[in-house]
Design a protein around this motif. Structure first.
Motif, PDB file in Angstrom:
ATOM      1  N   GLU A  42      14.109  84.429  33.004  1.00  0.00           N
ATOM      2  CA  GLU A  42      15.197  84.944  32.161  1.00  0.00           C
ATOM      3  C   GLU A  42      15.634  86.330  32.628  1.00  0.00           C
ATOM      4  N   LEU A  43      14.678  87.173  32.973  1.00  0.00           N
ATOM      5  CA  LEU A  43      15.009  88.520  33.458  1.00  0.00           C
ATOM      6  C   LEU A  43      15.764  88.464  34.784  1.00  0.00           C
ATOM      7  N   TRP A  44      15.268  87.675  35.726  1.00  0.00           N
ATOM      8  CA  TRP A  44      15.918  87.570  37.029  1.00  0.00           C
ATOM      9  C   TRP A  44      17.324  86.990  36.918  1.00  0.00           C
ATOM     10  N   ASN A  45      17.534  86.094  35.952  1.00  0.00           N
ATOM     11  CA  ASN A  45      18.834  85.447  35.788  1.00  0.00           C
ATOM     12  C   ASN A  45      19.922  86.432  35.375  1.00  0.00           C
ATOM     13  N   VAL A  46      19.534  87.547  34.748  1.00  0.00           N
ATOM     14  CA  VAL A  46      20.519  88.549  34.315  1.00  0.00           C
ATOM     15  C   VAL A  46      20.426  89.862  35.088  1.00  0.00           C
ATOM     16  N   GLN A  47      19.467  89.953  35.993  1.00  0.00           N
ATOM     17  CA  GLN A  47      19.268  91.194  36.762  1.00  0.00           C
ATOM     18  C   GLN A  47      20.326  91.308  37.861  1.00  0.00           C
ATOM     19  N   ALA A  48      21.103  92.373  37.793  1.00  0.00           N
ATOM     20  CA  ALA A  48      22.162  92.602  38.781  1.00  0.00           C
ATOM     21  C   ALA A  48      21.586  92.630  40.190  1.00  0.00           C
ATOM     22  N   ASN A  49      22.252  91.938  41.085  1.00  0.00           N
ATOM     23  CA  ASN A  49      21.918  91.883  42.511  1.00  0.00           C
ATOM     24  C   ASN A  49      20.620  91.156  42.841  1.00  0.00           C
ATOM     25  N   HIS A  50      20.009  90.492  41.862  1.00  0.00           N
ATOM     26  CA  HIS A  50      18.830  89.679  42.186  1.00  0.00           C
ATOM     27  C   HIS A  50      19.309  88.373  42.810  1.00  0.00           C
ATOM     28  N   VAL A  51      18.542  87.844  43.753  1.00  0.00           N
ATOM     29  CA  VAL A  51      18.935  86.619  44.451  1.00  0.00           C
ATOM     30  C   VAL A  51      19.143  85.438  43.483  1.00  0.00           C
ATOM     31  N   LEU A  52      18.492  85.456  42.326  1.00  0.00           N
ATOM     32  CA  LEU A  52      18.633  84.382  41.340  1.00  0.00           C
ATOM     33  C   LEU A  52      19.611  84.713  40.210  1.00  0.00           C
ATOM     34  N   GLU A  53      20.253  85.852  40.270  1.00  0.00           N
ATOM     35  CA  GLU A  53      21.168  86.266  39.197  1.00  0.00           C
ATOM     36  C   GLU A  53      22.222  85.189  38.934  1.00  0.00           C
ATOM     37  N   GLY A  54      22.266  84.723  37.676  1.00  0.00           N
ATOM     38  CA  GLY A  54      23.273  83.757  37.237  1.00  0.00           C
ATOM     39  C   GLY A  54      23.146  82.366  37.833  1.00  0.00           C
ATOM     40  N   ARG A  55      22.072  82.072  38.531  1.00  0.00           N
ATOM     41  CA  ARG A  55      21.929  80.781  39.210  1.00  0.00           C
ATOM     42  C   ARG A  55      21.170  79.733  38.400  1.00  0.00           C
ATOM     43  N   MET A  56      20.543  80.139  37.312  1.00  0.00           N
ATOM     44  CA  MET A  56      19.701  79.203  36.563  1.00  0.00           C
ATOM     45  C   MET A  56      20.305  78.848  35.218  1.00  0.00           C
ATOM     46  N   ASP A  57      20.216  77.562  34.874  1.00  0.00           N
ATOM     47  CA  ASP A  57      20.597  77.092  33.551  1.00  0.00           C
ATOM     48  C   ASP A  57      19.303  77.017  32.744  1.00  0.00           C
ATOM     49  N   LEU A  58      18.990  78.070  32.027  1.00  0.00           N
ATOM     50  CA  LEU A  58      17.723  78.152  31.315  1.00  0.00           C
ATOM     51  C   LEU A  58      17.708  77.381  30.006  1.00  0.00           C
TER      52      LEU A  58
END
Length: 104
Positions: A8-24
């Protein structure tokens, strides 16, 4: 739960490789042997020894390889609160050295 919280944190962390990529809203879990038992526990199975459920409502489906049967209590109590789909997979020669569980 800790892994899901990190995702959940990585999904919203700016510039993280997983940002916005997961349907949690569509999280699955799987495990084999004791990992399968853990999967069963967080996906709704009740264990009399524990005395409480450890269900994580964020998980919406499970694959359990070499699942375990409940050893005490009754089936309705053990599995009655499972409300998500499970795919159970067992090998034709899958037995348990501890507890004597067989494929049947």
């Amino acid at each position: 739960p800790v892994v899901i919280e990190q995702l959940e944190l990585w999904n919203v962390q700016a510039n993280h490789v997983l940002e916005g990529r997961m349907d949690l809203k569509k999280i699955g879990m799987s495990g084999h042997s004791f990992g399968g038992q853990t999967t069963q526990g967080v996906c709704g199975q009740s264990f009399p020894v524990v005395g409480q459920r450890m269900t994580d409502k964020r998980i919406s489906a499970a694959v359990v390889m070499s699942p375990s049967a409940q050893e005490r209590g009754n089936t309705s109590q053990a599995f009655g609160s499972v409300s998500i789909p499970w795919l159970l997979m067992t090998g034709t020669h899958d037995t348990a050295a501890i507890g004597g569980q067989t494929v049947e």
